[in-house]
Design a protein around this motif. Structure first.
Motif, mmCIF file in Angstrom:
data_model
loop_
_atom_site.group_PDB
_atom_site.id
_atom_site.type_symbol
_atom_site.label_atom_id
_atom_site.label_comp_id
_atom_site.label_asym_id
_atom_site.label_seq_id
_atom_site.Cartn_x
_atom_site.Cartn_y
_atom_site.Cartn_z
ATOM 1 N N TRP A 15 0.843 -1.201 0.000
ATOM 2 C CA TRP A 15 0.000 0.000 0.000
ATOM 3 C C TRP A 15 0.873 1.242 0.000
ATOM 4 C CZ3 TRP A 15 -5.271 0.226 -0.320
ATOM 5 C CH2 TRP A 15 -5.859 1.486 -0.114
ATOM 6 N N GLY A 16 0.505 2.240 -0.821
ATOM 7 C CA GLY A 16 1.318 3.444 -0.919
ATOM 8 C C GLY A 16 0.488 4.695 -1.100
ATOM 9 N N ARG A 17 1.175 5.803 -1.390
ATOM 10 C CA ARG A 17 0.500 7.092 -1.551
ATOM 11 C C ARG A 17 -0.480 7.074 -2.716
ATOM 12 N NH1 ARG A 17 4.503 11.212 -2.867
ATOM 13 N NH2 ARG A 17 5.607 9.461 -3.807
ATOM 14 N N LEU A 37 -10.416 -1.645 -13.165
ATOM 15 C CA LEU A 37 -9.998 -2.335 -14.390
ATOM 16 C C LEU A 37 -8.489 -2.548 -14.349
ATOM 17 C CD1 LEU A 37 -10.738 -3.441 -17.197
ATOM 18 C CD2 LEU A 37 -10.361 -1.131 -18.102
ATOM 19 N N GLY A 38 -8.079 -3.811 -14.509
ATOM 20 C CA GLY A 38 -6.667 -4.157 -14.323
ATOM 21 C C GLY A 38 -6.356 -4.240 -12.846
ATOM 22 N N CYS A 39 -7.228 -4.910 -12.103
ATOM 23 C CA CYS A 39 -7.174 -4.904 -10.636
ATOM 24 C C CYS A 39 -6.002 -5.683 -10.062
ATOM 25 C CB CYS A 39 -8.476 -5.443 -10.067
ATOM 26 S SG CYS A 39 -8.830 -7.171 -10.508
ATOM 27 N N GLY A 40 -5.361 -6.537 -10.873
ATOM 28 C CA GLY A 40 -4.214 -7.291 -10.388
ATOM 29 C C GLY A 40 -4.577 -8.191 -9.227
ATOM 30 N N THR A 41 -3.744 -8.169 -8.193
ATOM 31 C CA THR A 41 -3.963 -9.043 -7.036
ATOM 32 C C THR A 41 -4.891 -8.415 -5.993
ATOM 33 O OG1 THR A 41 -1.944 -8.229 -5.940
ATOM 34 C CG2 THR A 41 -1.724 -10.153 -7.368
ATOM 35 N N GLY A 42 -5.505 -7.275 -6.331
ATOM 36 C CA GLY A 42 -6.620 -6.784 -5.533
ATOM 37 C C GLY A 42 -6.308 -5.891 -4.358
ATOM 38 N N ARG A 43 -5.103 -5.340 -4.288
ATOM 39 C CA ARG A 43 -4.752 -4.515 -3.129
ATOM 40 C C ARG A 43 -5.743 -3.380 -2.930
ATOM 41 N NH1 ARG A 43 -0.090 -2.745 -4.886
ATOM 42 N NH2 ARG A 43 -0.917 -0.729 -5.581
ATOM 43 N N LEU A 44 -5.938 -2.545 -3.939
ATOM 44 C CA LEU A 44 -6.869 -1.435 -3.821
ATOM 45 C C LEU A 44 -8.313 -1.897 -3.920
ATOM 46 C CD1 LEU A 44 -7.351 1.643 -3.632
ATOM 47 C CD2 LEU A 44 -7.240 1.704 -6.138
#
Length: 241
Positions: A15-17, A37-44
């Motif tokens: 998690w970052g700025r 869109l392009g959520c990847g591994t779902g961090r956000l």
């Protein structure tokens, strides 16, 4: 994506700025229907759902989605394997593309089609928010084995030596390879190519797709373009009503 690379990605990209920025910007629309869109591994994606939004995460990479599905709170999100072509009409209040996903869409016809799909998927007046590195900042010059050298400690205790090297810069495209050296000498590689679009080009493409640009920031603390070492073009646009 190799499953091991998904694990490395989560360690390398905590998690970052940028996540703070997107979470706050989406939060300007309470209880929104959000597309990542392009959520990847779902961090956000997962954080947006935890904040009370109704969230859909879309990504073409199965291994990334599997990593997202294994995380706490994943049942709050609708996960879809695919691209912008699968999006329903007028289903979202806010759409985000984070972690420079917009730059992964390299061909101009694909970028045009993606923006058209997003315009169709947003309700009238809905917002599109995304980040793209400012080519004027020339951030790729830091992607070399010396400046990019780093060590990553994985959850199982494995320590990975990592570095990045640029392999080609041509016609607005930057190609690179991430190297991950595992204990024992095995090496994983992740290669990619990013499209660096200047601000004027982004504005023109958005206007052609039916968006009105509300603001473009140059850094995660909402600095003007060119006024931050972040070297970003952080775009907020609104779908025409």
């Amino acid at each position: 994506m190799d499953g091991r690379l998904a694990t490395i990605y989560d360690v390398e990209c905590p998690w970052g700025r940028d996540d703070d920025f997107f979470l706050a910007t989406v939060g300007e629309t309470p209880a929104a229907r959000v597309l990542d869109l392009g959520c990847g591994t779902g961090r956000l994606t997962l954080a947006l759902a935890a904040a009370g939004h109704t969230v859909t995460g879309v990504d073409p990479d199965r291994a990334s989605l599997d990593a997202a599905l294994a995380k706490p709170g994943a049942d709050r999100v609708t996960w879809i394997e695919g691209t912008s072509g699968v999006l329903p009409r007028a289903a979202y209040d806010v759409a985000v593309l984070t972690s420079h996903v917009a730059q992964e869409i390299r061909a101009e016809e694909d970028w045009t089609r993606t923006l058209g799909d997003l315009r169709r998927a947003l309700a009238p007046g809905g917002r599109l928010v995304f980040d793209s590195r400012d080519p004027a900042a020339r951030r790729w010059e830091r992607w070399n084995p010396c400046d990019s050298r780093r060590r990553l400690a994985l959850p199982d205790g494995t320590v990975v030596d990592a570095w990045t090297e640029v392999t080609e810069v041509r016609d607005g495209l930057v190609s690179f390879v991430h190297h991950y050296l595992l204990p024992g000498g095995d090496e994983l590689r992740s290669s990619g190519t990013l499209r660096f679009r200047p601000e004027a080009e982004l504005r023109a493409a958005l206007a052609a797709a039916g968006f009105t640009v509300e603001r473009i920031h140059g850094g995660w603390h909402r600095e003007p373009v060119g006024a931050s070492d972040d070297g970003e073009l952080i775009v907020t646009a609104r779908a025409a009503g």
